[in-house]
Design a protein around this motif. Sequence first.
Motif, mmCIF file in Angstrom:
data_model
loop_
_atom_site.group_PDB
_atom_site.id
_atom_site.type_symbol
_atom_site.label_atom_id
_atom_site.label_comp_id
_atom_site.label_asym_id
_atom_site.label_seq_id
_atom_site.Cartn_x
_atom_site.Cartn_y
_atom_site.Cartn_z
ATOM 1 N N ALA A 188 -31.119 -11.869 -18.220
ATOM 2 C CA ALA A 188 -32.318 -11.498 -17.804
ATOM 3 C C ALA A 188 -32.378 -10.199 -16.942
ATOM 4 O O ALA A 188 -33.251 -9.509 -17.293
ATOM 5 N N ALA A 189 -31.197 -9.973 -16.422
ATOM 6 C CA ALA A 189 -30.924 -8.573 -16.080
ATOM 7 C C ALA A 189 -30.480 -7.729 -17.159
ATOM 8 O O ALA A 189 -30.453 -6.518 -16.714
ATOM 9 N N HIS A 190 -30.317 -8.074 -18.306
ATOM 10 C CA HIS A 190 -29.953 -7.174 -19.542
ATOM 11 C C HIS A 190 -28.780 -6.228 -19.331
ATOM 12 O O HIS A 190 -28.684 -5.109 -19.360
ATOM 13 N N ASN A 191 -27.784 -7.147 -18.537
ATOM 14 C CA ASN A 191 -26.636 -6.467 -18.154
ATOM 15 C C ASN A 191 -25.639 -7.073 -19.090
ATOM 16 O O ASN A 191 -24.937 -7.998 -18.955
ATOM 17 N N PRO A 192 -25.129 -6.171 -20.156
ATOM 18 C CA PRO A 192 -24.245 -6.601 -21.268
ATOM 19 C C PRO A 192 -22.683 -6.930 -20.493
ATOM 20 O O PRO A 192 -22.049 -8.083 -20.940
ATOM 21 N N HIS A 193 -22.274 -6.265 -19.592
ATOM 22 C CA HIS A 193 -21.076 -6.406 -19.041
ATOM 23 C C HIS A 193 -20.805 -7.668 -18.066
ATOM 24 O O HIS A 193 -20.095 -8.543 -18.231
ATOM 25 N N GLU A 194 -22.033 -7.863 -17.423
ATOM 26 C CA GLU A 194 -22.049 -9.176 -16.789
ATOM 27 C C GLU A 194 -22.278 -10.311 -17.540
ATOM 28 O O GLU A 194 -21.560 -11.504 -17.294
ATOM 29 N N ALA A 195 -23.108 -10.155 -18.594
ATOM 30 C CA ALA A 195 -23.298 -11.311 -19.419
ATOM 31 C C ALA A 195 -21.887 -11.685 -20.134
ATOM 32 O O ALA A 195 -21.496 -12.911 -20.455
ATOM 33 N N PHE A 196 -21.082 -10.612 -20.328
ATOM 34 C CA PHE A 196 -19.768 -11.032 -21.050
ATOM 35 C C PHE A 196 -18.820 -11.634 -19.948
ATOM 36 O O PHE A 196 -18.108 -12.625 -20.453
ATOM 37 N N ASN A 197 -18.928 -11.133 -18.901
ATOM 38 C CA ASN A 197 -18.074 -11.886 -17.591
ATOM 39 C C ASN A 197 -18.465 -13.112 -17.478
ATOM 40 O O ASN A 197 -17.558 -14.190 -17.443
ATOM 41 N N GLN A 198 -19.753 -13.672 -17.296
ATOM 42 C CA GLN A 198 -20.158 -14.824 -17.141
ATOM 43 C C GLN A 198 -19.924 -15.791 -18.137
ATOM 44 O O GLN A 198 -19.541 -16.841 -18.190
ATOM 45 N N MET A 199 -20.105 -15.407 -19.544
ATOM 46 C CA MET A 199 -19.687 -16.306 -20.789
ATOM 47 C C MET A 199 -18.250 -16.611 -20.730
ATOM 48 O O MET A 199 -17.763 -17.610 -21.147
ATOM 49 N N TYR A 200 -17.332 -15.327 -20.382
ATOM 50 C CA TYR A 200 -15.957 -15.522 -20.523
ATOM 51 C C TYR A 200 -15.438 -16.545 -19.700
ATOM 52 O O TYR A 200 -14.857 -17.478 -19.751
#
Length: 233
Positions: free
Chosen positions: A204-216
């Motif tokens: 929702a924040a359109h934050n690729p780095h955080e999306a990667f971290n959360q999915m990992y």
Amino acid sequence: MEPSAKKLEVQSVSRNTLSKQVVDQIVQLLVSGQMKSGDKLPPEMELMKELDVSRPVLREALSSLETLGVITRKTREGTFFNNKVGSYPFSIMLALATDNLPAIIEARMSLELGLVTIAAEKIKDEDLARLQETIETIKNSKDNNYGEADKEFHRIIAMSANNPIVEGMIDSLLITHEKTDSLIQYRERDLTVAFHQGIYEALAAHNPHEAFNQMYKHLDYVRQKILQHSQIN
């Protein structure tokens, strides 16, 4: 009278491992850009001449390519490169690796971590709303029976990457999801909701780095839980 097709630049093949070399040469037509997905291949006689092989060798190679999902042969129409040549080979590799659990889990992680990163840049409000609906479904599930909602959450993210090249691999992603999901011996609803909510907020924040971290964090937890249980058994 149809205009003559342009001459394709292919190399004749040697007499060892003929069928494999023919497969490589035909795939090279795509790689080199001489042909593209959806294009019709030349007739068999022309391919036999260009590749300097017999009809049985050519047909063996075409059968292999069809099995891999690279081409489709249509009666009376000819042979065509498929629009999504990347999905079936991956699925076949997954099928062959059924006993290699770590590899299957890593394959899922490789796909999803890349897709969620791209999805963070492209995801639309309506997709975010659908993701939130799956989280609510999981939150309100009875007896921890939320496998379908979990799968839908990951499918929406994959589709949100909106990339026609990797789109053909989404079926393979879902295969790995089903495989790993079937190995989970006990579900932790609240933890799943927390993981999914973290991924949702990063998207929702359109934050690729955080999306990667959360999915990992999510997938690594699933990996450790499954592998630990498989070692116990």
